[in-house]
Design a protein around this motif. Structure first.
Motif, PDB file in Angstrom:
ATOM      1  N   VAL A  86      29.600  -6.075  90.363  1.00 47.39           N
ATOM      2  CA  VAL A  86      29.463  -7.519  90.573  1.00 47.39           C
ATOM      3  C   VAL A  86      28.978  -8.150  89.268  1.00 47.39           C
ATOM      4  CG1 VAL A  86      28.356  -9.347  91.909  1.00 47.39           C
ATOM      5  CG2 VAL A  86      28.875  -7.154  92.998  1.00 47.39           C
ATOM      6  N   PRO A  87      29.912  -8.558  88.415  1.00 51.33           N
ATOM      7  CA  PRO A  87      29.497  -9.203  87.175  1.00 51.33           C
ATOM      8  C   PRO A  87      28.600 -10.408  87.471  1.00 51.33           C
ATOM      9  CG  PRO A  87      31.834  -8.704  87.120  1.00 51.33           C
ATOM     10  CD  PRO A  87      31.355  -8.437  88.526  1.00 51.33           C
ATOM     11  N   GLY A  88      27.529 -10.515  86.733  1.00 56.46           N
ATOM     12  CA  GLY A  88      26.592 -11.609  86.955  1.00 56.46           C
ATOM     13  C   GLY A  88      25.420 -11.231  87.843  1.00 56.46           C
ATOM     14  N   LEU A  89      25.475 -10.054  88.446  1.00 57.47           N
ATOM     15  CA  LEU A  89      24.363  -9.595  89.280  1.00 57.47           C
ATOM     16  C   LEU A  89      23.189  -9.266  88.367  1.00 57.47           C
ATOM     17  CD1 LEU A  89      23.363  -8.756  92.115  1.00 57.47           C
ATOM     18  CD2 LEU A  89      24.271  -6.479  91.652  1.00 57.47           C
ATOM     19  N   GLY A  90      22.075  -9.920  88.604  1.00 56.42           N
ATOM     20  CA  GLY A  90      20.892  -9.709  87.776  1.00 56.42           C
ATOM     21  C   GLY A  90      20.245  -8.359  88.019  1.00 56.42           C
ATOM     22  N   LEU A  91      19.465  -7.938  87.052  1.00 58.36           N
ATOM     23  CA  LEU A  91      18.770  -6.665  87.128  1.00 58.36           C
ATOM     24  C   LEU A  91      17.817  -6.612  88.324  1.00 58.36           C
ATOM     25  CD1 LEU A  91      18.167  -3.940  85.801  1.00 58.36           C
ATOM     26  CD2 LEU A  91      16.456  -5.097  84.399  1.00 58.36           C
ATOM     27  N   ILE A  92      17.060  -7.665  88.524  1.00 62.00           N
ATOM     28  CA  ILE A  92      16.097  -7.694  89.630  1.00 62.00           C
ATOM     29  C   ILE A  92      16.825  -7.653  90.973  1.00 62.00           C
ATOM     30  CG2 ILE A  92      14.328  -9.090  90.792  1.00 62.00           C
ATOM     31  CD1 ILE A  92      13.578 -10.122  87.952  1.00 62.00           C
ATOM     32  N   ALA A  93      17.906  -8.401  91.086  1.00 61.65           N
ATOM     33  CA  ALA A  93      18.666  -8.431  92.337  1.00 61.65           C
ATOM     34  C   ALA A  93      19.299  -7.069  92.619  1.00 61.65           C
ATOM     35  CB  ALA A  93      19.738  -9.515  92.285  1.00 61.65           C
ATOM     36  N   ALA A  94      19.897  -6.458  91.608  1.00 62.95           N
ATOM     37  CA  ALA A  94      20.521  -5.145  91.797  1.00 62.95           C
ATOM     38  C   ALA A  94      19.482  -4.106  92.177  1.00 62.95           C
ATOM     39  CB  ALA A  94      21.256  -4.727  90.523  1.00 62.95           C
ATOM     40  N   ASN A  95      18.328  -4.157  91.533  1.00 62.17           N
ATOM     41  CA  ASN A  95      17.239  -3.241  91.857  1.00 62.17           C
ATOM     42  C   ASN A  95      16.826  -3.415  93.320  1.00 62.17           C
ATOM     43  OD1 ASN A  95      15.096  -1.329  91.097  1.00 62.17           O
ATOM     44  ND2 ASN A  95      13.752  -3.063  91.475  1.00 62.17           N
ATOM     45  N   GLY A  96      16.703  -4.652  93.761  1.00 62.86           N
ATOM     46  CA  GLY A  96      16.343  -4.920  95.154  1.00 62.86           C
ATOM     47  C   GLY A  96      17.384  -4.420  96.134  1.00 62.86           C
ATOM     48  N   LEU A  97      18.669  -4.571  95.790  1.00 67.18           N
ATOM     49  CA  LEU A  97      19.737  -4.092  96.670  1.00 67.18           C
ATOM     50  C   LEU A  97      19.697  -2.577  96.804  1.00 67.18           C
ATOM     51  CD1 LEU A  97      22.698  -6.358  95.532  1.00 67.18           C
ATOM     52  CD2 LEU A  97      21.551  -6.392  97.755  1.00 67.18           C
ATOM     53  N   VAL A  98      19.482  -1.870  95.690  1.00 70.74           N
ATOM     54  CA  VAL A  98      19.417  -0.403  95.737  1.00 70.74           C
ATOM     55  C   VAL A  98      18.222   0.032  96.575  1.00 70.74           C
ATOM     56  CG1 VAL A  98      19.079   1.687  94.364  1.00 70.74           C
ATOM     57  CG2 VAL A  98      20.667  -0.075  93.571  1.00 70.74           C
ATOM     58  N   ARG A  99      17.093  -0.605  96.368  1.00 75.10           N
ATOM     59  CA  ARG A  99      15.887  -0.246  97.132  1.00 75.10           C
ATOM     60  C   ARG A  99      16.095  -0.530  98.626  1.00 75.10           C
ATOM     61  NH1 ARG A  99      11.416   0.993  94.185  1.00 75.10           N
ATOM     62  NH2 ARG A  99      11.450   0.374  92.002  1.00 75.10           N
ATOM     63  N   ALA A 100      16.642  -1.690  98.951  1.00 73.97           N
ATOM     64  CA  ALA A 100      16.859  -2.071 100.354  1.00 73.97           C
ATOM     65  C   ALA A 100      17.840  -1.120 101.030  1.00 73.97           C
ATOM     66  CB  ALA A 100      17.347  -3.503 100.453  1.00 73.97           C
ATOM     67  N   ALA A 101      18.895  -0.752 100.331  1.00 76.21           N
ATOM     68  CA  ALA A 101      19.889   0.160 100.918  1.00 76.21           C
ATOM     69  C   ALA A 101      19.280   1.536 101.167  1.00 76.21           C
ATOM     70  CB  ALA A 101      21.104   0.271 100.003  1.00 76.21           C
ATOM     71  N   GLY A 102      18.344   1.925 100.339  1.00 74.85           N
ATOM     72  CA  GLY A 102      17.685   3.212 100.522  1.00 74.85           C
ATOM     73  C   GLY A 102      16.766   3.240 101.724  1.00 74.85           C
ATOM     74  N   ARG A 103      16.283   2.080 102.143  1.00 73.96           N
ATOM     75  CA  ARG A 103      15.389   2.012 103.317  1.00 73.96           C
ATOM     76  C   ARG A 103      16.161   2.046 104.615  1.00 73.96           C
ATOM     77  NH1 ARG A 103      12.650  -1.978 100.017  1.00 73.96           N
ATOM     78  NH2 ARG A 103      13.796  -3.583 101.106  1.00 73.96           N
ATOM     79  N   ASN A 104      17.432   1.681 104.580  1.00 73.19           N
ATOM     80  CA  ASN A 104      18.230   1.603 105.812  1.00 73.19           C
ATOM     81  C   ASN A 104      18.987   2.863 106.054  1.00 73.19           C
ATOM     82  OD1 ASN A 104      17.350  -1.001 106.264  1.00 73.19           O
ATOM     83  ND2 ASN A 104      19.017  -1.887 105.104  1.00 73.19           N
TER      84      ASN A 104
END
Length: 104
Positions: A86-104
């Motif tokens: 996803v071009p334009g996806l910020g570092l903080i947002a991508a980090n949050g998505l990876v962390r959130a996906a790991g919790r589910n």
């Protein structure tokens, strides 16, 4: 408007339209086609019940599986893979998505 900390992603899903089309198809379906259409309807209903967070988590996990990345083993590569997807996806947002996906 997305910032560097929020994903620039809009989730679009037309499950209701798909479900309606399947119901219509079932009404006039040949008996040999009914089992497949009924299963398709069950799948559409299951997907229709997902929240946007669940959909996003599934997308993250699919994207990382396709890139053959285990986010628990290599969080940095996982974040990089999402940012490339996803071009334009910020570092903080991508980090949050990876962390959130790991919790589910």
């Amino acid at each position: 408007m997305p910032s560097k900390s929020t994903p620039p992603v809009v989730l679009l899903h037309d499950v209701d339209a798909v479900r309606a089309d399947l119901v219509t198809a079932l009404e006039s379906a040949d008996p040999s086609l009914r089992p497949g259409l009924e299963e398709a309807l069950r799948i559409a209903e299951r997907h229709g019940a997902l929240t946007d967070e669940q959909r996003m988590g599934e997308w993250v996990r699919r994207t990382l599986r396709a890139a053959d990345i285990d986010p628990a083993a290599d969080h940095v590569r996982a974040v990089k893979a999402l940012r490339e997807a996803v071009p334009g996806l910020g570092l903080i947002a991508a980090n949050g998505l990876v962390r959130a996906a790991g919790r589910n």
